[in-house]
Motif scaffolding. Structure first.
Motif, PDB file in Angstrom:
ATOM      1  N   LEU A  82     -10.989  45.206 -68.771  1.00 32.71           N
ATOM      2  CA  LEU A  82     -11.665  44.391 -67.764  1.00 32.71           C
ATOM      3  C   LEU A  82     -11.554  45.012 -66.376  1.00 32.71           C
ATOM      4  CD1 LEU A  82     -10.577  40.831 -68.982  1.00 32.71           C
ATOM      5  CD2 LEU A  82     -12.889  41.784 -69.048  1.00 32.71           C
ATOM      6  N   ASP A  83     -10.413  45.640 -66.108  1.00 32.73           N
ATOM      7  CA  ASP A  83     -10.238  46.320 -64.831  1.00 32.73           C
ATOM      8  C   ASP A  83     -11.236  47.479 -64.702  1.00 32.73           C
ATOM      9  OD1 ASP A  83      -8.581  46.683 -62.349  1.00 32.73           O
ATOM     10  OD2 ASP A  83      -8.245  48.637 -63.274  1.00 32.73           O
ATOM     11  N   SER A  84     -11.425  48.219 -65.798  1.00 34.06           N
ATOM     12  CA  SER A  84     -12.419  49.301 -65.785  1.00 34.06           C
ATOM     13  C   SER A  84     -13.823  48.743 -65.597  1.00 34.06           C
ATOM     14  CB  SER A  84     -12.354  50.102 -67.093  1.00 34.06           C
ATOM     15  OG  SER A  84     -11.100  50.732 -67.233  1.00 34.06           O
ATOM     16  N   LEU A  85     -14.087  47.583 -66.199  1.00 36.60           N
ATOM     17  CA  LEU A  85     -15.408  46.962 -66.107  1.00 36.60           C
ATOM     18  C   LEU A  85     -15.758  46.622 -64.659  1.00 36.60           C
ATOM     19  CD1 LEU A  85     -16.688  44.169 -68.491  1.00 36.60           C
ATOM     20  CD2 LEU A  85     -17.182  44.115 -66.059  1.00 36.60           C
ATOM     21  N   ILE A  86     -14.843  45.951 -63.965  1.00 32.66           N
ATOM     22  CA  ILE A  86     -15.163  45.522 -62.598  1.00 32.66           C
ATOM     23  C   ILE A  86     -15.171  46.689 -61.621  1.00 32.66           C
ATOM     24  CG2 ILE A  86     -14.268  43.200 -62.994  1.00 32.66           C
ATOM     25  CD1 ILE A  86     -11.756  43.943 -61.499  1.00 32.66           C
ATOM     26  N   ASN A  87     -14.689  47.836 -62.058  1.00 28.33           N
ATOM     27  CA  ASN A  87     -14.726  49.019 -61.204  1.00 28.33           C
ATOM     28  C   ASN A  87     -15.964  49.878 -61.437  1.00 28.33           C
ATOM     29  OD1 ASN A  87     -12.280  49.248 -59.411  1.00 28.33           O
ATOM     30  ND2 ASN A  87     -11.259  48.881 -61.364  1.00 28.33           N
ATOM     31  N   VAL A  88     -16.814  49.480 -62.373  1.00 33.07           N
ATOM     32  CA  VAL A  88     -18.109  50.154 -62.526  1.00 33.07           C
ATOM     33  C   VAL A  88     -18.929  49.845 -61.276  1.00 33.07           C
ATOM     34  CG1 VAL A  88     -20.252  50.263 -63.850  1.00 33.07           C
ATOM     35  CG2 VAL A  88     -18.055  50.053 -65.041  1.00 33.07           C
ATOM     36  N   SER A 107     -19.333  44.557 -73.884  1.00 32.67           N
ATOM     37  CA  SER A 107     -19.352  44.236 -75.314  1.00 32.67           C
ATOM     38  C   SER A 107     -17.987  44.420 -75.957  1.00 32.67           C
ATOM     39  CB  SER A 107     -20.389  45.104 -76.033  1.00 32.67           C
ATOM     40  OG  SER A 107     -20.054  46.482 -75.917  1.00 32.67           O
ATOM     41  N   LYS A 108     -17.136  45.205 -75.323  1.00 30.97           N
ATOM     42  CA  LYS A 108     -15.840  45.519 -75.920  1.00 30.97           C
ATOM     43  C   LYS A 108     -14.731  44.560 -75.503  1.00 30.97           C
ATOM     44  CE  LYS A 108     -12.956  49.572 -76.869  1.00 30.97           C
ATOM     45  NZ  LYS A 108     -12.790  51.032 -76.612  1.00 30.97           N
ATOM     46  N   TYR A 109     -14.843  43.965 -74.286  1.00 34.94           N
ATOM     47  CA  TYR A 109     -13.679  43.249 -73.755  1.00 34.94           C
ATOM     48  C   TYR A 109     -13.893  41.780 -73.380  1.00 34.94           C
ATOM     49  CZ  TYR A 109     -11.613  47.880 -73.543  1.00 34.94           C
ATOM     50  OH  TYR A 109     -11.126  49.119 -73.880  1.00 34.94           O
ATOM     51  N   ILE A 110     -15.094  41.249 -73.503  1.00 40.56           N
ATOM     52  CA  ILE A 110     -15.263  39.843 -73.104  1.00 40.56           C
ATOM     53  C   ILE A 110     -15.507  38.901 -74.282  1.00 40.56           C
ATOM     54  CG2 ILE A 110     -16.263  40.641 -70.922  1.00 40.56           C
ATOM     55  CD1 ILE A 110     -18.941  39.407 -71.919  1.00 40.56           C
ATOM     56  N   PHE A 111     -15.563  39.438 -75.484  1.00 41.71           N
ATOM     57  CA  PHE A 111     -15.931  38.595 -76.631  1.00 41.71           C
ATOM     58  C   PHE A 111     -14.736  38.187 -77.498  1.00 41.71           C
ATOM     59  CE2 PHE A 111     -19.960  40.569 -75.522  1.00 41.71           C
ATOM     60  CZ  PHE A 111     -20.814  39.482 -75.575  1.00 41.71           C
ATOM     61  N   LYS A 201     -27.200  37.665 -59.342  1.00 48.55           N
ATOM     62  CA  LYS A 201     -26.775  37.586 -60.740  1.00 48.55           C
ATOM     63  C   LYS A 201     -25.742  38.657 -61.057  1.00 48.55           C
ATOM     64  CE  LYS A 201     -31.039  35.509 -62.498  1.00 48.55           C
ATOM     65  NZ  LYS A 201     -32.215  35.677 -63.380  1.00 48.55           N
ATOM     66  N   ILE A 202     -25.955  39.845 -60.512  1.00 47.88           N
ATOM     67  CA  ILE A 202     -25.011  40.947 -60.752  1.00 47.88           C
ATOM     68  C   ILE A 202     -23.649  40.624 -60.134  1.00 47.88           C
ATOM     69  CG2 ILE A 202     -24.474  43.346 -60.213  1.00 47.88           C
ATOM     70  CD1 ILE A 202     -27.516  43.908 -60.440  1.00 47.88           C
ATOM     71  N   TYR A 203     -23.657  40.139 -58.902  1.00 45.87           N
ATOM     72  CA  TYR A 203     -22.389  39.805 -58.243  1.00 45.87           C
ATOM     73  C   TYR A 203     -21.706  38.622 -58.923  1.00 45.87           C
ATOM     74  CZ  TYR A 203     -22.568  43.082 -54.347  1.00 45.87           C
ATOM     75  OH  TYR A 203     -22.529  44.229 -53.586  1.00 45.87           O
ATOM     76  N   ASN A 204     -22.481  37.643 -59.364  1.00 48.93           N
ATOM     77  CA  ASN A 204     -21.892  36.522 -60.101  1.00 48.93           C
ATOM     78  C   ASN A 204     -21.206  36.990 -61.373  1.00 48.93           C
ATOM     79  OD1 ASN A 204     -22.575  34.514 -58.295  1.00 48.93           O
ATOM     80  ND2 ASN A 204     -24.509  33.993 -59.313  1.00 48.93           N
ATOM     81  N   TYR A 205     -21.836  37.968 -62.023  1.00 49.24           N
ATOM     82  CA  TYR A 205     -21.240  38.502 -63.245  1.00 49.24           C
ATOM     83  C   TYR A 205     -19.920  39.200 -62.938  1.00 49.24           C
ATOM     84  CZ  TYR A 205     -20.373  41.232 -67.403  1.00 49.24           C
ATOM     85  OH  TYR A 205     -19.775  41.785 -68.508  1.00 49.24           O
ATOM     86  N   TYR A 206     -19.918  40.049 -61.918  1.00 53.00           N
ATOM     87  CA  TYR A 206     -18.691  40.761 -61.546  1.00 53.00           C
ATOM     88  C   TYR A 206     -17.600  39.786 -61.129  1.00 53.00           C
ATOM     89  CZ  TYR A 206     -20.280  45.629 -61.782  1.00 53.00           C
ATOM     90  OH  TYR A 206     -20.680  46.875 -62.221  1.00 53.00           O
TER      91      TYR A 206
END
Length: 244
Positions: A82-88, A107-111, A201-206
């Motif tokens: 998740l840390d890697s995800l929010i750093n994209v 797909s790998k870390y939120i399900f 939408k992008i910022y809400n997701y992050y």
């Protein structure tokens, strides 16, 4: 004139009274000894049962420590993901390799969520069979009660993790073409997966991913503290009851 003399009691009458008294004392003594023996038997039985419960508790705690270490390790992997995800980079999502990286991490870390379930066999027996009354040491009772309280807190915390990740998934539905996964696995860096460029939408997701990361991190911290407590409790119970 006839004089009537009262008949004299036989000389053995006093002896029979003593015999009655002795018989009464013997019966009383027998009943008392039987009562004492029954109390001793129940006491020994209760002590044996108490030791069985504690031995079972120690066994369950050992299983718990193994499970805790496993879930802590799995949570650590998810936290790093998740840390890697929010750093994209949010500013480079127009580039296919970047958005594909975000999709892959999503797909790998939120399900999934890493759930810890304690081995509660002995605790259930203590509650349902009235076993708590057999534990005489107040400190031991307090320690077990603290353990149960921690388990409840962990369950509540896990439910918070589930809710946070559900919100992440809800936000992902407005960001990704989730069906793209069938193509993505063959072309992992050249597949368009975003269905919007809307910054809100992008910022809400992050932001939801950030809250998800905090939830998993808080849950993992609680598990680490519970692992320490469980380890100390094993040592304490073994010392108090001389069980293996």
């Amino acid at each position: 004139m006839e004089v009537h003399h009262h008949p004299e009691l036989p000389h053995g009458e006093k002896k029979r009274f003593k015999e009655y008294l002795l018989e009464f004392l013997m019966i009383f003594l027998a009943v008392t000894m039987g009562f004492i023996a029954e109390n001793i038997r129940e006491h020994l039985s209760d002590n044996s049962k108490e030791n069985e419960y504690i031995a079972g508790m120690v066994k369950n705690l050992r299983v718990d420590t193994i499970r805790l270490k496993q879930v802590i390790g799995e949570s650590d992997v998810q936290i790093k993901g998740l840390d890697s995800l929010i750093n994209v980079s949010k500013n480079k999502l127009a580039e296919l390799p970047v958005q594909d990286s975000l999709y892959q991490l999503t797909s790998k870390y939120i399900f999934y969520a890493n759930d810890f379930k304690n081995d509660d066999i002995t605790l259930t027996q203590l509650r349902n069979a009235g076993g708590y009354r057999l534990i005489k040491d107040g400190n031991v009772l307090d320690s077990i009660a603290e353990y149960e309280s921690r388990i409840k807190d962990i369950d509540d915390e896990f439910n918070g993790v589930v809710r946070s990740l559900e919100k992440v998934r809800d936000k992902a539905n407005f960001l990704f073409d989730l069906n793209a996964g069938r193509v993505f696995k063959f072309h992992p860096t050249t597949t368009p997966v975003l269905i919007t460029s809307d910054k809100i939408k992008i910022y809400n997701y992050y932001n939801s991913c950030w809250y998800g990361l905090l939830a998993v991190d808080g849950y993992q911290h609680m598990l680490k503290e519970h692992l320490k407590y469980s380890t100390r409790l094993i040592t304490y119970l073994k010392k108090q009851y001389d069980v293996e």
